[in-house]
Design a protein around this motif. Structure first.
Motif, PDB file in Angstrom:
ATOM      1  N   LEU A  91      -3.388 -10.612  -4.338  1.00 27.28           N
ATOM      2  CA  LEU A  91      -3.187  -9.367  -5.077  1.00 27.28           C
ATOM      3  C   LEU A  91      -2.178  -9.557  -6.208  1.00 27.28           C
ATOM      4  N   THR A 119      -3.120  -9.501 -10.758  1.00 29.03           N
ATOM      5  CA  THR A 119      -2.900  -8.089 -11.071  1.00 29.03           C
ATOM      6  C   THR A 119      -3.333  -7.774 -12.486  1.00 29.03           C
ATOM      7  N   GLU A 120      -3.406  -6.480 -12.759  1.00 32.34           N
ATOM      8  CA  GLU A 120      -3.718  -6.028 -14.112  1.00 32.34           C
ATOM      9  C   GLU A 120      -2.606  -6.401 -15.084  1.00 32.34           C
ATOM     10  N   GLU A 138     -10.560   2.221  -0.915  1.00 36.88           N
ATOM     11  CA  GLU A 138     -11.803   2.448  -1.656  1.00 36.88           C
ATOM     12  C   GLU A 138     -12.314   1.207  -2.388  1.00 36.88           C
ATOM     13  N   THR A 139     -11.481   0.175  -2.510  1.00 35.63           N
ATOM     14  CA  THR A 139     -11.920  -1.042  -3.198  1.00 35.63           C
ATOM     15  C   THR A 139     -11.887  -2.252  -2.275  1.00 35.63           C
ATOM     16  N   GLU A 158       0.836  -1.209   0.000  1.00 40.10           N
ATOM     17  CA  GLU A 158       0.000   0.000   0.000  1.00 40.10           C
ATOM     18  C   GLU A 158       0.863   1.249   0.000  1.00 40.10           C
ATOM     19  N   TRP A 184       0.911   0.107  -9.611  1.00 41.52           N
ATOM     20  CA  TRP A 184       1.311   1.251 -10.419  1.00 41.52           C
ATOM     21  C   TRP A 184       1.965   0.728 -11.712  1.00 41.52           C
ATOM     22  N   ASP A 213      -0.669   9.534  -4.196  1.00 43.10           N
ATOM     23  CA  ASP A 213      -1.043   9.136  -2.842  1.00 43.10           C
ATOM     24  C   ASP A 213      -0.798  10.244  -1.828  1.00 43.10           C
ATOM     25  N   PHE A 219      -6.670   2.105  -3.622  1.00 45.70           N
ATOM     26  CA  PHE A 219      -7.149   0.771  -3.971  1.00 45.70           C
ATOM     27  C   PHE A 219      -7.537   0.001  -2.722  1.00 45.70           C
ATOM     28  N   SER A 264       1.251  -0.239  -4.904  1.00 43.67           N
ATOM     29  CA  SER A 264      -0.175  -0.092  -5.197  1.00 43.67           C
ATOM     30  C   SER A 264      -0.725   1.175  -4.560  1.00 43.67           C
ATOM     31  N   HIS A 307      -4.459  -3.962  -8.037  1.00 43.46           N
ATOM     32  CA  HIS A 307      -3.877  -2.764  -8.638  1.00 43.46           C
ATOM     33  C   HIS A 307      -2.383  -2.689  -8.389  1.00 43.46           C
ATOM     34  N   LEU A 312     -12.603  -8.738  -8.228  1.00 44.84           N
ATOM     35  CA  LEU A 312     -11.477  -7.905  -7.825  1.00 44.84           C
ATOM     36  C   LEU A 312     -10.289  -8.167  -8.740  1.00 44.84           C
TER      37      LEU A 312
END
Length: 234
Positions: A130, A134-135, A21-22, A10, A99, A202, A18, A14, A97, A94
């Protein structure tokens, strides 16, 4: 060049948003149904016993929500969050996330033979989920280890000494990345190299005692690590 990079999640790999809020709202919405359905599961029952021991006289669900609202790093909360997030990740509700600058560097560093570890207050279960969804795809094959609050508090030097021992390296050969100065102080006290990630999105404020970088490629340049577009060393 570091032989091992340990990174926070965090605010580092990421977005803080995320998590706030997610991920947290997903648990908030799913909590009652999950507990009603799984209270008889031994692993869930053990977590609820831990909650009752830490918050005697309080309804476990209320205690969990209170800890989550205050973002407290309580081990049974983190373990339960990981279980609930698993359902969300596996169902496709889900996606982890990162960067955009992170995945390429992790791949380049792993290809160069640098050990990569995660150290987060989120449970190891949540970390694996996570980075496994990931994306940028499944990045767990790049990672050689995961640590959470069971290793120790993130603001205590002993935790970082334990991670270095597990990695089989002197702390001086390990680089720790985080956005939180107090965590970096603890890692430095254990003998590790440190770097603060200062993500503008952030709102992170750079400290004065540790090197700071805005992106992972900047970390690579500062510490002699391969950049994503470079061939692996050796």
């Amino acid at each position: 060049m570091p032989r091992c990079v340990v990174t926070d999640i965090e605010g580092t790999t990421s977005a803080i948003a995320f998590v706030k809020e997610t991920l947290f709202p997903f648990v908030e919405r799913a909590l009652d149904g999950f507990l009603a359905k799984n209270a008889g599961d031994p692993a869930v029952a053990a977590i609820l016993d831990e909650v009752r021991a830490l918050a005697p006289g309080q309804d476990p669900a209320d205690a969990l929500r209170g800890w989550m609202a205050r973002d407290e790093k309580v081990t049974p909360l983190k373990a339960l969050q990981g279980m609930i997030w698993r359902q969300g990740f596996e169902a496709g509700a889900l996606r982890g996330h990162l960067w955009p600058d992170v995945a390429g560097c992790l791949r380049a560093w792993a290809a160069a033979g640098i050990a990569l570890r995660i150290y987060s207050s989120g449970s190891v279960e949540a970390q694996r989920l996570l980075f496994g969804h990931t994306e940028a795809g499944d990045l767990t094959p790049l990672l050689s280890g995961f640590d959470d609050t069971r290793t120790g508090p993130k603001r205590e030097a002993a935790s970082y000494a334990a991670i270095a021992r597990t990695a089989g390296l002197p702390p001086a050969e390990v680089l720790f990345l985080s956005d939180v100065v107090e965590e970096l102080d603890a890692a430095e006290a254990a003998g590790m190299m440190t770097c603060q990630l200062v993500r503008a999105a952030d709102g992170t404020v750079a400290g004065t005692r540790h090197p700071s970088c805005a992106t992972f490629p900047e970390v690579a340049a500062r510490f002699g690590l391969p950049a994503p577009d470079e061939p692996p060393a050796g």
